[in-house]
Design a protein around this motif. Structure first.
Motif, PDB file in Angstrom:
ATOM      1  N   LEU A  49     -19.234  55.110   7.675  1.00 18.99           N
ATOM      2  CA  LEU A  49     -18.759  54.727   6.377  1.00 18.99           C
ATOM      3  C   LEU A  49     -18.679  56.103   5.365  1.00 18.99           C
ATOM      4  CD1 LEU A  49     -20.854  51.976   5.136  1.00 18.99           C
ATOM      5  CD2 LEU A  49     -18.672  51.878   5.610  1.00 18.99           C
ATOM      6  N   SER A  52     -15.686  58.361   6.815  1.00 16.61           N
ATOM      7  CA  SER A  52     -14.441  57.534   6.510  1.00 16.61           C
ATOM      8  C   SER A  52     -14.041  57.630   4.924  1.00 16.61           C
ATOM      9  CB  SER A  52     -14.183  55.972   6.942  1.00 16.61           C
ATOM     10  OG  SER A  52     -15.320  55.149   6.208  1.00 16.61           O
ATOM     11  N   LEU A  65      -4.135  57.615   7.031  1.00 15.76           N
ATOM     12  CA  LEU A  65      -5.112  56.805   7.748  1.00 15.76           C
ATOM     13  C   LEU A  65      -5.577  57.473   8.954  1.00 15.76           C
ATOM     14  CD1 LEU A  65      -4.479  53.014   6.723  1.00 15.76           C
ATOM     15  CD2 LEU A  65      -6.249  54.459   5.828  1.00 15.76           C
ATOM     16  N   ALA A  68      -8.822  58.878   9.120  1.00 17.02           N
ATOM     17  CA  ALA A  68     -10.117  57.889   8.985  1.00 17.02           C
ATOM     18  C   ALA A  68     -10.225  56.958  10.228  1.00 17.02           C
ATOM     19  CB  ALA A  68     -10.003  57.345   7.762  1.00 17.02           C
ATOM     20  N   ALA A  69      -9.242  57.190  11.112  1.00 16.39           N
ATOM     21  CA  ALA A  69      -9.245  55.867  12.050  1.00 16.39           C
ATOM     22  C   ALA A  69     -10.460  56.325  13.135  1.00 16.39           C
ATOM     23  CB  ALA A  69      -7.983  56.223  12.905  1.00 16.39           C
ATOM     24  N   TRP A  71     -13.267  57.069  12.506  1.00 19.02           N
ATOM     25  CA  TRP A  71     -14.526  56.669  11.698  1.00 19.02           C
ATOM     26  C   TRP A  71     -14.240  55.026  11.236  1.00 19.02           C
ATOM     27  CZ3 TRP A  71     -16.659  60.413  13.157  1.00 19.02           C
ATOM     28  CH2 TRP A  71     -16.206  61.854  13.056  1.00 19.02           C
ATOM     29  N   LEU A  72     -13.340  54.576  11.319  1.00 21.84           N
ATOM     30  CA  LEU A  72     -13.124  53.104  11.177  1.00 21.84           C
ATOM     31  C   LEU A  72     -13.595  52.322  12.431  1.00 21.84           C
ATOM     32  CD1 LEU A  72      -9.940  52.954   8.950  1.00 21.84           C
ATOM     33  CD2 LEU A  72     -12.135  52.640   8.308  1.00 21.84           C
ATOM     34  N   ILE A  75     -17.418  52.399  12.890  1.00 25.93           N
ATOM     35  CA  ILE A  75     -17.761  51.464  11.971  1.00 25.93           C
ATOM     36  C   ILE A  75     -17.986  50.110  12.637  1.00 25.93           C
ATOM     37  CG2 ILE A  75     -17.549  50.088   9.648  1.00 25.93           C
ATOM     38  CD1 ILE A  75     -16.588  52.747   8.366  1.00 25.93           C
ATOM     39  N   ALA A  76     -16.743  49.824  13.205  1.00 27.45           N
ATOM     40  CA  ALA A  76     -16.519  48.347  13.766  1.00 27.45           C
ATOM     41  C   ALA A  76     -17.423  48.121  14.990  1.00 27.45           C
ATOM     42  CB  ALA A  76     -15.069  48.212  13.958  1.00 27.45           C
TER      43      ALA A  76
END
Length: 552
Positions: A49, A52, A65, A68-69, A71-72, A75-76
């Motif tokens: 979080l 990102s 984006l 940030a990919a 880190w996303l 997160i998932a």
């Protein structure tokens, strides 16, 4: 809290809970480990979080984006891992609780049946074996895993926060102190209330059971109003005590949530003022967005294990209250060795006296009877003459007050129980919910299906087999769909199926009409072949099948 109650917990309840908890096996050890494994996943989620958010900040928008990919994805993956870990922890706790409850219930029922506890204490022992054992569930499945996790997980999370911001970590560490004090005070207040609630439940169970047993006397003396009033007062007392337990639980939960929210708010204020450079005092660090957001995302996770422990704390109190009653039950009597005979044994009753209580008139006094190996003897006499008592004496269900019973050349008092060598058909055939096959195999569980069907047809249950789906025909606990004669045939089928050398039949044709009784006679004679047999009966027709009739 009374000193005696605390002493009872330390001396009885908690050691017993520790011992019985070993029945949880590996699942008991795995449950807290799954909860602890959630800590790295929570740290990874917070890190994803923070990173990102930093990647998507205003000054980083031109990069899109793509930055940030990763880190996303983190997160998932962390969110998925946390869900799976929570599920595995719940499954391990439930499995451990199932093992512990099975062990506790087995010991409680064995103690009650083996020592007659239920007859001496009314409903208290039975309540302990039912509600008391169920009260262990939350203690094993939720509280025990949460206790270990709550001792380590907050410190691990605070250590992770300290990497980003030592000041925020220090704030969280200091706020743990009042949080722990509130939990200790709440636990002390709830312990005695939980004990009183469980005692009220035991009293209500005992009162209800005793009144049901005495229902004919209550009706005879028209005391329904007084009994109803007593039950209502006991139920209201239980309701009041339950409300007190819930009141303490709600107050403690509110206090805990207050301190948890306060600590997170302090971290949020510190991080916000630090980012804005508005702190009124100097600090040894200057936060950026990534570190501040990481600390804020992880701050609630510090108290998540403690909230879980607080939510399960009442389970601990309920289990300790139940454990005091369960631990007080006598140790289960050791199982007697199985006794079998290769050939039908002789039975000899020598000056037998049977008295069920001190000062009561003996059912038998100085009774003598010799039964030859393989002989069929009918015990004929009016109700109350002691026919069933003689059969119960062989099964260990009636006390041998004097004299001796020899089975073969061995004393029954030395053998303890000959149930393994006895096939039995009683006055009221037991029917369990399940299939016809389940009920037939009750006396001999290892019997093959073809054996079950063969014996069922021999005793005359062909109509049930052909008209209701064979051995898979469903029966309820009342035996719905079976006539009285079919119930008797079911009981005889069990007796025939069991490879026992002694056969005991207690009124096998009672309450049957003449035609049904005559239809059962050949089956009874076939069941008695090659066995030493005692038949307790009122029927002269059935007694005529025996090699000898003994009139009592």
């Amino acid at each position: 809290m009374p000193v005696s109650f605390t002493a009872d917990l330390d001396a009885v309840a908690r050691p017993w809970l520790k011992t019985i908890g070993l029945a949880g096996g590996r699942a008991r050890q795995a449950a807290p480990l799954w909860l602890l494994a959630d800590v790295p996943a929570a740290i990874a989620f917070a890190a994803g979080l923070a990173l990102s958010i930093d990647a998507l900040a205003i000054d980083a928008l031109p990069r899109g984006l793509a930055a940030a990919a990763p880190w996303l994805v983190l997160i998932a993956a962390a969110a998925l891992a946390r869900g799976l870990l929570a599920r595995r922890a719940a499954e391990a706790g439930a499995k451990a609780a199932a093992g512990v409850k099975a062990r506790a219930r087995h010991e409680a029922v064995a103690a009650i049946l083996g020592h007659g506890v239920a007859r001496r204490t009314g409903g208290e022992a039975l309540s302990a074996a039912v509600e008391g054992v169920e009260a262990l569930d939350g203690h094993i499945s939720r509280f025990m895993p949460a206790r270990l996790a709550s001792a380590l997980a907050p410190l691990l999370i605070i250590a992770a926060i300290a990497v980003a911001t030592p000041v925020a970590a220090a704030i969280l560490l200091l706020t743990l102190i009042p949080f722990g004090l509130v939990m200790a005070l709440a636990g002390g207040a709830a312990a005695e209330e939980s004990r009183r609630q469980f005692l009220a439940l035991e009293r209500l169970s005992s009162l209800f059971l005793d009144r049901v047993r005495a229902l004919p006397v209550v009706l005879a003396f028209q005391a329904e109003g007084a009994v109803t009033r007593d039950l209502s007062l006991a139920a209201e007392d239980l309701a009041r005590r339950t409300i007190r337990v819930l009141r303490v639980a709600f107050l403690s939960s509110g206090a805990l949530e207050f301190f948890a929210a306060l600590s997170v708010a302090l971290v949020a204020v510190y991080c916000g003022f630090n980012l804005l450079r508005l702190l009124p005092f100097p600090v040894p660090e200057q936060l950026d967005l990534k570190r501040a957001f990481f600390a804020l995302a992880l701050a609630p996770e510090v108290y998540a294990p403690l909230r879980r422990l607080a939510a399960a704390y009442h389970d601990r109190q309920a289990a300790e209250a139940a454990a005091q009653t369960l631990a007080a039950l006598p140790a289960p009597a050791p199982a007697p060795p199985l006794v079998t005979f290769k050939a039908p044994p002789a039975l000899r009753f020598q000056a037998v006296t049977v008295a069920y209580g001190v000062g009561e008139t003996p059912v038998f006094e100085g009774f003598d009877l010799d039964v030859a190996p393989g002989e069929v003897v009918a015990l004929l006499g009016p109700s109350g003459s002691g026919k069933t008592t003689l059969l119960n004496l062989l099964l260990g269900l009636a006390p041998l007050s004097g004299g001796e019973v020899l089975v073969g050349d061995r004393r029954l008092s030395h053998l303890g129980s000959i149930a393994a060598a006895v096939a039995w058909a009683g006055q009221s055939p037991l029917v369990l919910p399940g299939t016809l096959a389940d009920n037939l195999a009750l006396a001999w569980p290892t019997a093959a299906r073809d054996q079950l069907e063969q014996v069922a047809r021999i005793v005359g249950l062909a109509q049930v087999l052909d008209g209701r789906g064979g051995l898979d025909a469903r029966l309820d606990e009342r035996g719905a769909g079976l006539s009285g004669g079919e119930r008797r045939r079911l009981s005889l089928a069990r007796a025939m199926l069991k490879p026992a050398t002694i056969l005991l039949l207690d009124e096998p044709t009672a309450d049957l009409d003449a035609a049904s009784e005559l239809a059962l006679l050949p089956v009874i004679r076939q069941a008695a072949e090659g066995r030493t047999t005692l038949i307790a009966t009122h029927s002269e027709v059935l007694a005529a099948l025996a090699d000898r009739v003994v009139r009592l």
